[in-house]
Scaffold this active site. Structure first.
Site, PDB file in Angstrom:
ATOM      1  CG  HIS A   1      -0.326  -0.130   2.526  1.00 27.94           C
ATOM      2  ND1 HIS A   1       0.064  -1.342   3.017  1.00 27.94           N
ATOM      3  CD2 HIS A   1      -0.014   0.782   3.477  1.00 27.94           C
ATOM      4  CE1 HIS A   1       0.593  -1.185   4.219  1.00 27.94           C
ATOM      5  NE2 HIS A   1       0.572   0.098   4.528  1.00 27.94           N
TER       6      HIS A   1
ATOM      7  CG  HIS B   1       0.464   5.515   4.082  1.00 27.19           C
ATOM      8  ND1 HIS B   1      -0.357   5.428   5.166  1.00 27.19           N
ATOM      9  CD2 HIS B   1       1.271   4.416   4.129  1.00 27.19           C
ATOM     10  CE1 HIS B   1      -0.068   4.330   5.860  1.00 27.19           C
ATOM     11  NE2 HIS B   1       0.923   3.694   5.251  1.00 27.19           N
TER      12      HIS B   1
HETATM   13  P1  AMP Z   1       1.675   0.596   7.492  1.00 27.28           P
HETATM   14  O1  AMP Z   1       1.655  -0.892   7.185  1.00 27.28           O
HETATM   15  O2  AMP Z   1       2.735   0.951   8.506  1.00 27.28           O
HETATM   16  O3  AMP Z   1       1.768   1.439   6.273  1.00 27.28           O
HETATM   17  O4  AMP Z   1       0.333   0.969   8.242  1.00 27.28           O
HETATM   18  C1  AMP Z   1      -0.909   0.419   7.901  1.00 27.28           C
HETATM   19  C2  AMP Z   1      -1.916   1.519   7.733  1.00 27.28           C
HETATM   20  O5  AMP Z   1      -3.155   0.894   7.527  1.00 27.28           O
HETATM   21  C3  AMP Z   1      -2.059   2.466   8.945  1.00 27.28           C
HETATM   22  O6  AMP Z   1      -1.977   3.805   8.489  1.00 27.28           O
HETATM   23  C4  AMP Z   1      -3.457   2.141   9.476  1.00 27.28           C
HETATM   24  O7  AMP Z   1      -4.099   3.266   9.998  1.00 27.28           O
HETATM   25  C5  AMP Z   1      -4.144   1.609   8.241  1.00 27.28           C
HETATM   26  N1  AMP Z   1      -5.231   0.665   8.509  1.00 27.28           N
HETATM   27  C6  AMP Z   1      -5.196  -0.413   9.318  1.00 27.28           C
HETATM   28  N2  AMP Z   1      -6.376  -1.065   9.289  1.00 27.28           N
HETATM   29  C7  AMP Z   1      -7.172  -0.375   8.430  1.00 27.28           C
HETATM   30  C8  AMP Z   1      -8.516  -0.549   7.978  1.00 27.28           C
HETATM   31  N3  AMP Z   1      -9.274  -1.536   8.393  1.00 27.28           N
HETATM   32  N4  AMP Z   1      -9.003   0.368   7.097  1.00 27.28           N
HETATM   33  C9  AMP Z   1      -8.246   1.383   6.669  1.00 27.28           C
HETATM   34  N5  AMP Z   1      -6.979   1.591   7.057  1.00 27.28           N
HETATM   35  C10 AMP Z   1      -6.445   0.728   7.930  1.00 27.28           C
END
Ligand code: AMP
Length: 140
Positions: free
Chosen positions: A104, A106
């Site tokens: 993913h 951001h």
């Molecule tokens: P990272 O893997 O460090 O990029 O972080 C994972 C991101 O996914 C974080 O910003 C969380 O806030 C986000 N996240 C986790 N669960 C969900 C969800 N169910 N829906 C949307 N975003 C999520």
């Protein structure tokens, strides 16, 4: 070596419709939705629809598709939030800061003098819904 892809990660469940998300945009290869712990108003995520953990095991085609949608979403959040810029973040493996093991990116709209909020604080779902509507309107 990169670990195996876990098909039960939370973004895979979102793609399968097993848990809800605030959908913003999708095409054949990618899906964009609101981050539920936003570090800026309008913080959203872009993921491929096909499995890969991160940049380390993604195919060039997956990366290209994701970045195409990242550009679309960057323009949309700039417009929706009258932002002055966009910060992109992308983490790989736990040591690299990754918490959800489905690739993913951001997309964070930015405003002059406004710092990113600390990670880990759940959004008010009504606020997130309203922000998603603004972004969808900007995409229309
Ligand atoms: P990272 O893997 O460090 O990029 O972080 C994972 C991101 O996914 C974080 O910003 C969380 O806030 C986000 N996240 C986790 N669960 C969900 C969800 N169910 N829906 C949307 N975003 C999520």
């Amino acid at each position: 070596m990169t670990a195996a892809y876990d098909p039960d990660n939370i973004f895979a469940k979102i793609l399968r419709g097993e848990i809800p998300s605030f959908r913003l945009y999708e095409d054949d290869d990618t899906y964009a939705f609101m981050d539920i712990m936003p570090r800026a108003d309008g913080h959203c995520l872009v993921i491929p629809k096909t499995p890969c953990r991160n940049v380390l095991d993604a195919t060039p085609a997956q990366l290209a598709a994701v970045m195409k949608t990242v550009q679309i979403m960057s323009h949309a959040v700039m417009k929706a939030f009258e932002a002055g810029g966009v910060t992109l973040q992308q983490f790989n493996e736990a040591v690299g800061g990754q918490e959800v093991f489905h690739l993913h990116v951001h997309v964070l709209p930015r405003h002059e003098g406004v710092a990113l909020r600390p990670p880990g604080k759940m959004a008010d779902m009504d606020v997130l819904k309203a922000q998603a509507e603004r972004i969808r309107a900007a995409l229309a």
